[in-house]
Motif scaffolding. Structure first.
Motif, mmCIF file in Angstrom:
data_model
loop_
_atom_site.group_PDB
_atom_site.id
_atom_site.type_symbol
_atom_site.label_atom_id
_atom_site.label_comp_id
_atom_site.label_asym_id
_atom_site.label_seq_id
_atom_site.Cartn_x
_atom_site.Cartn_y
_atom_site.Cartn_z
ATOM 1 N N PRO A 73 -28.277 21.489 -82.083
ATOM 2 C CA PRO A 73 -27.173 20.745 -81.481
ATOM 3 C C PRO A 73 -26.131 20.221 -82.470
ATOM 4 O O PRO A 73 -25.325 19.374 -82.104
ATOM 5 C CB PRO A 73 -27.895 19.578 -80.805
ATOM 6 C CG PRO A 73 -29.045 19.285 -81.717
ATOM 7 C CD PRO A 73 -29.479 20.624 -82.238
ATOM 8 N N TRP A 496 -30.845 14.739 -77.954
ATOM 9 C CA TRP A 496 -31.021 16.127 -77.522
ATOM 10 C C TRP A 496 -32.475 16.501 -77.257
ATOM 11 O O TRP A 496 -32.762 17.595 -76.790
ATOM 12 C CB TRP A 496 -30.448 17.084 -78.577
ATOM 13 C CG TRP A 496 -29.042 16.767 -78.960
ATOM 14 C CD1 TRP A 496 -28.610 16.024 -80.022
ATOM 15 C CD2 TRP A 496 -27.852 17.177 -78.268
ATOM 16 N NE1 TRP A 496 -27.240 15.938 -80.037
ATOM 17 C CE2 TRP A 496 -26.750 16.648 -78.970
ATOM 18 C CE3 TRP A 496 -27.621 17.944 -77.114
ATOM 19 C CZ2 TRP A 496 -25.425 16.853 -78.562
ATOM 20 C CZ3 TRP A 496 -26.300 18.161 -76.719
ATOM 21 C CH2 TRP A 496 -25.228 17.616 -77.442
ATOM 22 N N LYS A 500 -34.625 19.136 -73.954
ATOM 23 C CA LYS A 500 -34.491 20.388 -74.704
ATOM 24 C C LYS A 500 -34.947 21.552 -73.824
ATOM 25 O O LYS A 500 -36.007 21.508 -73.206
ATOM 26 C CB LYS A 500 -35.355 20.287 -75.971
ATOM 27 C CG LYS A 500 -35.467 21.567 -76.779
ATOM 28 C CD LYS A 500 -34.248 21.782 -77.659
ATOM 29 C CE LYS A 500 -34.409 22.921 -78.645
ATOM 30 N NZ LYS A 500 -34.433 24.260 -78.118
ATOM 31 N N TRP A 513 -29.343 23.155 -74.867
ATOM 32 C CA TRP A 513 -29.137 21.757 -75.263
ATOM 33 C C TRP A 513 -28.441 20.946 -74.182
ATOM 34 O O TRP A 513 -27.437 21.372 -73.629
ATOM 35 C CB TRP A 513 -28.325 21.697 -76.558
ATOM 36 C CG TRP A 513 -29.044 22.364 -77.682
ATOM 37 C CD1 TRP A 513 -28.829 23.634 -78.139
ATOM 38 C CD2 TRP A 513 -30.133 21.825 -78.451
ATOM 39 N NE1 TRP A 513 -29.715 23.909 -79.158
ATOM 40 C CE2 TRP A 513 -30.527 22.822 -79.374
ATOM 41 C CE3 TRP A 513 -30.811 20.603 -78.454
ATOM 42 C CZ2 TRP A 513 -31.564 22.633 -80.284
ATOM 43 C CZ3 TRP A 513 -31.841 20.409 -79.363
ATOM 44 C CH2 TRP A 513 -32.210 21.419 -80.255
ATOM 45 N N TYR A 515 -27.168 16.889 -73.596
ATOM 46 C CA TYR A 515 -26.950 15.589 -74.237
ATOM 47 C C TYR A 515 -27.358 14.457 -73.288
ATOM 48 O O TYR A 515 -26.864 14.366 -72.160
ATOM 49 C CB TYR A 515 -25.468 15.440 -74.619
ATOM 50 C CG TYR A 515 -25.103 14.044 -75.070
ATOM 51 C CD1 TYR A 515 -25.304 13.638 -76.383
ATOM 52 C CD2 TYR A 515 -24.561 13.116 -74.168
ATOM 53 C CE1 TYR A 515 -24.981 12.350 -76.788
ATOM 54 C CE2 TYR A 515 -24.240 11.825 -74.572
ATOM 55 C CZ TYR A 515 -24.451 11.454 -75.884
ATOM 56 O OH TYR A 515 -24.140 10.191 -76.285
#
Ligand code: WTA
Length: 666
Positions: A73, A496, A500, A513, A515
């Motif tokens: 990320p 992250w 995942k 990824w 957030y």
């Protein structure tokens, strides 16, 4: 999920306010134009941002790579481009609007000053040359501990001009907070001021900075001190330098340092659930794209606007919407040194009147305080120049929203409730004022090119509209944080790690990824977002982010404290206030001792972190409510702090008898 805000109140809110035909007619973005932007971003996320980056930012070397996700990320944007933030904010305006006012400044005592773009450019160049004369070079870190004066903005832009990385430390932070930040960044220079004025007092910035330096900060070579209050402060000739004298001697020209797009523009410390505040790292190119575009979209900035974002430059809002965004957009920025209540609750409205403010952007905590002061205050001033209102930093309760709408906005000004974070760099979810009907308490919809969603514990998208979940961002965006300074693992695990490879994530060579924002949110049937508050142990006190653990560490650093647990309690003006449960070594303090020790502990927290973290309530007990595995039941503490009747099952507690005492009943 745990959430601090009451979801019921948002679910029942269904009033909607469309922008006036007059506003829509003049707005740069109406519903059709906004729909076109969304469509373009949906069709080609990277192409959309690339076009915008070319349009909104002046590049010395154009980029050819839009997004590098090889090390996701750790996303990199516009990688091979070169630019300079100060050139975007200053040089590129010199032709068309060199004589336009860039900054209008007012001190708490009423002193004013204005800088045209030409003058600001000259000041920034002189200051940049002064920094160079002190040995500051590209990549060096510079700590800025300043009052809310134009000099603070000039210092930031001067760092940007030479590629130095600034870390602004809010003027309300303590010596030990300065020390933590300076030591984490290894800053070489500290820029400060003899003092500032807030709340009718002098804030002793230089003395506090000196205390920090006495405690450590070994990397600091020089302290550059602006003259502001003129009161007597200690001066160490071997280390301290008067800024004004040094800057006066410098040339008004300073060749900008053209930095790579990913070069860090600044570090800004913010609180998380665990550990000390983290240094959020922002880039130059991507950040400037986000700051410029969102300033224009959300605030509809145009020639003649006077844009006043009341945030201090010590917070991200002050970075993106006092300095970098509106100046890059070529607007006129209002800056005010002091608090809204000096000399009285009319101060903000008087400033709006005297400076012809057209766009006013503040925090719900200020709105609530001004609402409490009464309608007569805005009523006394001519607010006819105002055309747009904004809110940021915490959820705005519908009552405060309606007051803002009715009393300040005279029922005709749009309100943009903007959701974003230190980490996101710039606004993510917000109404576009000429294009979206607003609802009190909702930040409405994500901006073009911003992919937000709501997911459940397992990272699965919540499709329906009847349940809240975790707010996430599912595609990288240019102004996103680039890391936590000096702590790459924490960056990955904090933001992250949780989702995942979840289905909604952005596919890259290193996996998918997503957030994690750290906020709970709900989406209604119109697709509007309602932020429900933090899902982690972060408090939002008067719009300031504070980690419960930070305050607990501050409390237990007092020799008399054995253990502490901190929770937030709903507060009429501050949104949340700090409520601390404290276990002392030896006897539990009672009576006059408890009173005196409460006072002492509050001061202790102010010394450790800053006055903004002082607990409003401290309750002493013999024990904390713990499960048999030793986990503190925070949920129970939150209920106790709210004064709720305890309905939770306390039978699993190691010490069920403690509940009455924690509730202040025994
Ligand atoms: C909260 C401030 C509801 C949220 C820009 C977020 C909000 C945290 C809003 C970030 C809003 C910010 N509505 N909540 N409009 N804006 N927040 O890093 O909990 O100081 O995660 O950035 O403030 O705070 P920060």
């Amino acid at each position: 999920m745990s959430s601090n805000t009451n979801i019921q109140s948002v679910l029942t809110e269904n009033r909607a306010f469309a922008p006036s035909a007059e506003f829509v007619g003049q707005a740069q973005l109406n519903a059709d134009k906004l729909a076109a932007l969304h469509a373009a971003a949906q069709a080609d996320h990277l192409g959309f941002w690339a076009d915008l980056a070319r349009k909104e930012v002046a590049w010395q070397t154009p980029f050819t790579t839009v997004l590098d996700d090889a090390e996701a990320p750790n996303f990199k944007w516009f990688v091979d481009g070169r630019t300079n933030a100060s050139v975007n904010c200053l040089d590129r305006h010199l032709g068309a609007r060199g004589d336009q006012v860039a900054i209008r400044y007012e001190g708490e005592q009423g002193d004013t000053r204005t800088y045209t773009y030409k003058q600001l450019h000259a000041e920034v160049c002189k200051t940049a040359n002064a920094l160079k004369s002190l040995g500051v070079a590209k990549g060096d870190r510079v700590a800025i501990y300043m009052p809310m004066t134009a000099d603070a903005a000039i210092a930031m832009l001067a760092c940007a001009r030479i590629g130095a990385i600034h870390t602004v430390i809010f003027g309300g932070f303590s010596a030990s907070s300065i020390k933590d930040r300076v030591e984490d960044t290894q800053a070489k220079l500290l820029i400060t001021s003899d003092g500032g004025r807030r709340g009718g007092h002098i804030v002793e910035l230089k003395r506090t900075a000196d205390d920090a330096l006495a405690q450590g900060c070994a990397t600091i070579e020089k302290v550059l001190m602006f003259r502001r209050t003129g009161h007597d402060v200690p001066f160490n000739p071997a280390r301290d330098v008067w800024a004004n004298a040094l800057i006066e001697q410098q040339s008004t020209e300073c060749e900008p340092e053209w930095v790579e797009s990913e070069h860090p523009l600044f570090l800004l410390y913010t609180s998380g659930s665990t550990g000390k505040p983290k240094g959020i790292q922002h880039s130059t190119g991507g950040y400037m794209v986000g700051a410029t575009a969102t300033s224009k979209w959300v605030f509809d900035l145009r020639q003649g606007d006077v844009f006043w974002c009341t945030a201090d430059v010590g917070w991200v809002t002050g970075h993106s919407y006092v300095v970098y965004g509106p100046l890059s957009a070529g607007s006129t920025v209002m800056m005010y040194e002091g608090t809204p209540m000096v000399p009285d609750a009319g101060r903000f409205w008087k400033i709006c009147q005297d400076h012809g403010v057209t766009i006013f952007y503040t925090a719900p905590t200020a709105i609530r305080a001004l609402m409490k002061a009464g309608d007569q205050w805005p009523g006394q001033y001519d607010l006819s120049k105002l055309r747009l209102l904004g809110s940021v930093g915490e959820p705005i309760n519908p009552e405060a929203w309606m007051w803002y709408h009715r009393v300040v906005g005279k029922e005709k000004l749009p309100i943009v409730d903007t959701w974003w974070q230190t980490e996101t760099g710039t606004i993510m979810i917000s109404p576009i004022p000429g294009a979206i009907a607003t609802k009190p308490g909702s930040c409405t919809k994500p901006l073009p090119g911003i992919a937000v969603d709501i997911v459940d514990e397992g990272g699965n998208r919540i499709e329906g509209n009847d349940q809240g979940g975790y707010l996430v961002v599912t595609k990288p965006w240019p102004s996103m944080l680039r890391g936590i300074w000096g702590n790459p693992e924490r960056f990955v695990s904090t933001y992250w790690g949780q989702f995942k490879d979840a289905p909604a994530g952005y596919a890259t060579p290193t996996g998918k990824w997503t957030y994690l924002a750290g906020d709970g949110a709900h989406r209604d049937t119109d697709g509007y977002y309602w932020i429900m508050g933090r899902t982690d142990d972060v408090l939002n006190v008067s719009g300031h982010r504070l980690g419960t653990m930070e305050i607990e560490s501050a409390l237990v650093s007092h020799p008399r404290v054995a253990e502490a647990a901190v929770v937030g309690r709903p507060h009429e003006v501050k949104g949340e206030s700090v409520f601390a449960f404290v276990i002392c070594n030896g006897e539990r303090p009672t009576g006059a001792d408890a009173e005196a020790f409460t006072k002492e502990l509050r001061e202790h927290v102010a010394r450790e972190i800053g006055a903004l973290a002082k607990p409003d309530d401290i309750r002493f007990a013999d024990n904390l409510p713990k499960t048999r595995s030793g986990k503190i039941m925070r949920r129970l503490l939150r209920s106790i702090a709210k004064g709720e009747v305890i309905t939770q099952d306390t039978s699993t507690l190691e010490n069920p008898g403690i509940v009455d005492q924690l509730a202040g009943k025994a």
